[in-house]
Motif scaffolding. Structure first.
Motif, short mmCIF file in Angstrom:
data_model
loop_
_atom_site.label_atom_id
_atom_site.label_comp_id
_atom_site.label_asym_id
_atom_site.label_seq_id
_atom_site.Cartn_x
_atom_site.Cartn_y
_atom_site.Cartn_z
N ILE A 89 5.83 -41.13 -18.33
CA ILE A 89 6.81 -40.07 -18.56
C ILE A 89 6.29 -39.06 -19.58
O ILE A 89 6.36 -37.85 -19.38
CB ILE A 89 8.16 -40.67 -19.05
CG1 ILE A 89 8.80 -41.50 -17.93
CG2 ILE A 89 9.12 -39.57 -19.49
CD1 ILE A 89 10.08 -42.21 -18.34
N ARG A 90 5.73 -39.59 -20.65
CA ARG A 90 5.25 -38.73 -21.74
C ARG A 90 4.14 -37.80 -21.24
O ARG A 90 4.16 -36.59 -21.48
CB ARG A 90 4.75 -39.62 -22.88
CG ARG A 90 4.58 -38.94 -24.22
CD ARG A 90 4.60 -39.94 -25.36
NE ARG A 90 3.67 -41.05 -25.16
CZ ARG A 90 4.06 -42.32 -25.02
NH1 ARG A 90 5.35 -42.64 -25.05
NH2 ARG A 90 3.18 -43.29 -24.87
N ASN A 91 3.15 -38.37 -20.54
CA ASN A 91 2.00 -37.57 -20.07
C ASN A 91 2.40 -36.57 -18.97
O ASN A 91 1.93 -35.43 -18.96
CB ASN A 91 0.89 -38.49 -19.54
CG ASN A 91 0.30 -39.36 -20.64
OD1 ASN A 91 0.35 -38.99 -21.82
ND2 ASN A 91 -0.26 -40.50 -20.27
N LEU A 92 3.26 -37.02 -18.05
CA LEU A 92 3.69 -36.13 -16.97
C LEU A 92 4.50 -34.96 -17.51
O LEU A 92 4.30 -33.81 -17.11
CB LEU A 92 4.51 -36.92 -15.94
CG LEU A 92 3.72 -37.83 -15.00
CD1 LEU A 92 4.63 -38.82 -14.29
CD2 LEU A 92 2.93 -37.01 -13.98
N GLU A 93 5.40 -35.24 -18.44
CA GLU A 93 6.22 -34.16 -18.99
C GLU A 93 5.37 -33.19 -19.81
O GLU A 93 5.63 -31.98 -19.81
CB GLU A 93 7.36 -34.73 -19.82
CG GLU A 93 8.41 -35.45 -18.96
CD GLU A 93 9.72 -35.67 -19.69
OE1 GLU A 93 9.71 -35.75 -20.94
OE2 GLU A 93 10.75 -35.79 -19.01
N ALA A 94 4.35 -33.71 -20.47
CA ALA A 94 3.47 -32.83 -21.25
C ALA A 94 2.71 -31.88 -20.33
O ALA A 94 2.56 -30.70 -20.63
CB ALA A 94 2.51 -33.68 -22.07
N ASP A 95 2.22 -32.41 -19.18
CA ASP A 95 1.43 -31.59 -18.28
C ASP A 95 2.28 -30.71 -17.36
O ASP A 95 1.90 -29.58 -17.04
CB ASP A 95 0.53 -32.48 -17.41
CG ASP A 95 -0.66 -33.03 -18.20
OD1 ASP A 95 -0.69 -32.81 -19.43
OD2 ASP A 95 -1.53 -33.68 -17.60
N LEU A 96 3.44 -31.23 -16.94
CA LEU A 96 4.27 -30.48 -16.01
C LEU A 96 5.23 -29.53 -16.73
O LEU A 96 5.74 -28.60 -16.13
CB LEU A 96 5.09 -31.45 -15.13
CG LEU A 96 4.29 -32.31 -14.14
CD1 LEU A 96 5.20 -33.36 -13.49
CD2 LEU A 96 3.64 -31.45 -13.07
N GLN A 97 5.46 -29.82 -18.02
CA GLN A 97 6.39 -29.02 -18.81
C GLN A 97 7.77 -28.93 -18.14
O GLN A 97 8.37 -27.86 -18.02
CB GLN A 97 5.82 -27.61 -19.04
CG GLN A 97 4.68 -27.57 -20.06
CD GLN A 97 5.15 -28.05 -21.44
OE1 GLN A 97 5.99 -27.43 -22.08
NE2 GLN A 97 4.57 -29.15 -21.89
N CYS A 98 8.23 -30.08 -17.70
CA CYS A 98 9.57 -30.14 -17.10
C CYS A 98 10.11 -31.56 -17.25
O CYS A 98 9.39 -32.47 -17.66
CB CYS A 98 9.52 -29.75 -15.62
SG CYS A 98 8.68 -30.96 -14.55
N LYS A 99 11.37 -31.72 -16.89
CA LYS A 99 11.98 -33.03 -16.97
C LYS A 99 11.46 -33.91 -15.83
O LYS A 99 11.44 -33.50 -14.66
CB LYS A 99 13.51 -32.91 -16.89
CG LYS A 99 14.22 -34.26 -17.03
CD LYS A 99 15.73 -34.10 -17.18
CE LYS A 99 16.37 -33.54 -15.95
NZ LYS A 99 17.85 -33.58 -16.04
N VAL A 100 11.07 -35.15 -16.18
CA VAL A 100 10.58 -36.11 -15.19
C VAL A 100 11.45 -37.35 -15.28
O VAL A 100 11.65 -37.91 -16.38
CB VAL A 100 9.11 -36.48 -15.46
CG1 VAL A 100 8.66 -37.61 -14.53
CG2 VAL A 100 8.21 -35.27 -15.27
N ILE A 101 11.99 -37.78 -14.16
CA ILE A 101 12.75 -39.04 -14.13
C ILE A 101 12.22 -39.90 -12.98
O ILE A 101 11.44 -39.44 -12.15
CB ILE A 101 14.27 -38.81 -13.99
CG1 ILE A 101 14.60 -38.13 -12.66
CG2 ILE A 101 14.82 -38.01 -15.16
CD1 ILE A 101 16.08 -38.02 -12.39
#
Length: 422
Positions: A89-101
């Motif tokens: 979650i942390r890495n995906l949100e950092a790279d995508l700059q959006c909410k990830v669930i």
């Protein structure tokens, strides 16, 4: 604050060991879960992998694809088909700059919306907190990036809960579990009392939205003069979270308890399985299971396997089972039809319910004994008891008392052995 309309990109990884149709159905189901949370799916990205990527769950190239599609479709959330680790979650949100669930929090959100009783609400809240505990940092960042919508409202008390420190969340879980234990003790006492009556218990199990509550209402309607015992039913995922128990009185004075339970789904979060274990224990005490199957679903065989696997996972094995193939009116199938332990029916239109009840009777009333008894005239209460709890086929009045020809439970036969005519 009005909840923002959510547009989602759904993402799935098809591991090499997974069957292709399993994966495709799983992704279709993820879209249905999102819709149940009023989230519009505007795009889908999948990847075939031997194993998931340790840092981002999907490969770096796919992360960029997701980002490009996200921007092109004007999405505001990305939903993954499996449970993500805190670092994912942390890495995906950092790279995508959006909410990830992930799929887990989506199911938790649906359960929270559907929970009506205090026990169900407690079970969902415990599961939410257990899910959140290792993910506080990532979820806190996600809230800062995007307020409202699925995956944020889910936390029950909202953003403030994420500001609690780990110890306070653990204390909260302990407090909720204690309250839950008291409710569970009450449920166990009720189960024990029911067991002592000797009335057979029949439990409806199956995949979510297979039609369990519809079958229950059809049986209630058939054998009850009033509809006040009807349970909630609706064509949606997880319409039933609470276990309902109804006493079904048959015309020949035989009766059984019918229970309706929460439906299953593929990849049911282990937090939820743990939290709902006490509710599902109702099934473990059953004398007979009715496995309800949506026969109109092309993947019904896979859904049967998922339900059976989930039952095994919570320790429910070796209970006799009838298979109720429901919604047969939506496909080409002659109904009603009975084959061994399978009944093909359409519960909504009440076709095949009588045949299903006949098969239930064949299974649960095997301990009934045909006999004759001579009841002295001063034992009128015994005759009253058998009028309520046995099937009396003949009554004769003799000098020494009332002679009954009847069919009764083994426990009653043994209890009133003194009156049995050899």
């Amino acid at each position: 604050m009005e909840e923002q309309h959510q547009r989602a990109i759904i993402v799935g990884v098809n591991l090499s060991r997974q069957k292709e149709f399993d994966f495709e159905y799983s992704m279709e189901e993820l879209g249905n879960l999102a819709s149940a949370c009023h989230v519009e799916v505007v795009g889908q990205i999948t990847q075939n992998l031997e194993r998931v990527n340790k840092s981002h769950y999907i490969g770096r190239g796919k992360v960029q694809e997701v980002r490009d599609l996200y921007e092109a479709e004007g999405a505001n959330v990305v939903i993954f088909n499996d449970e993500l680790s805190p670092s994912h979650i942390r890495n995906l949100e950092a790279d995508l700059q959006c909410k990830v669930i992930d799929r887990t929090i989506l199911i938790l959100d649906i359960f929270e919306r559907r929970a009506k009783t205090r026990e169900a609400q407690l079970q969902v809240e415990v599961a939410q907190l257990q899910y959140m505990l290792p993910r506080l940092i990532g979820l806190r960042e996600s809230l800062g990036r995007q307020s409202g919508g699925v995956g944020t409202k889910n936390k029950g008390a909202g953003e403030t809960r994420l500001e609690l420190d780990r110890r306070r969340i653990e204390d909260k879980i302990s407090a909720l579990n204690k309250e839950l234990e008291n409710l569970v003790l009450g449920r166990q006492t009720q189960r024990k009392q029911r067991k002592n009556t000797g009335i057979p218990v029949v439990s409806l199990v199956g995949y979510t939205n297979a039609g369990k509550s519809t079958i229950m209402n059809a049986i209630i309607e058939t054998f009850s003069s009033t509809n006040d015992k009807m349970v909630f039913e609706k064509d949606m995922l997880f319409a039933t979270l609470e276990t309902s128990v109804r006493n079904i009185q048959l015309p020949d004075h035989k009766s059984f308890l019918l229970t309706d339970t929460v439906g299953f789904v593929s990849k049911l979060p282990h937090h939820l399985i743990r939290a709902f274990r006490s509710t599902l224990e109702e099934v473990s005490d059953a004398d007979l299971l009715i496995h309800v199957i949506d026969y109109s679903n092309p993947q019904y065989e896979q859904l049967i396997q998922i339900t059976e696997h989930t039952l095994q996972e919570i320790g429910i094995i070796n209970i006799p089972t009838l298979y109720a193939y429901n919604k047969c009116d939506r496909v080409e199938c002659d109904i009603p039809k009975v084959e061994d332990n399978s009944v093909y029916l359409a519960a909504k239109s009440r076709v095949g319910i009588a045949e299903l009840v006949d098969r239930i009777r064949d299974h649960i009333f095997r301990d009934y004994i045909h006999c004759e008894m001579m009841i002295p005239y001063d034992q009128g209460k015994v005759i009253s008891y058998f009028n309520e709890h046995a099937n009396i086929t003949a009554t004769e009045y003799k000098n020494e008392g009332t002679r009954l020809t009847l069919e009764c439970r083994t426990m009653d036969f043994e209890k009133y052995q003194d009156y049995v005519i050899e």
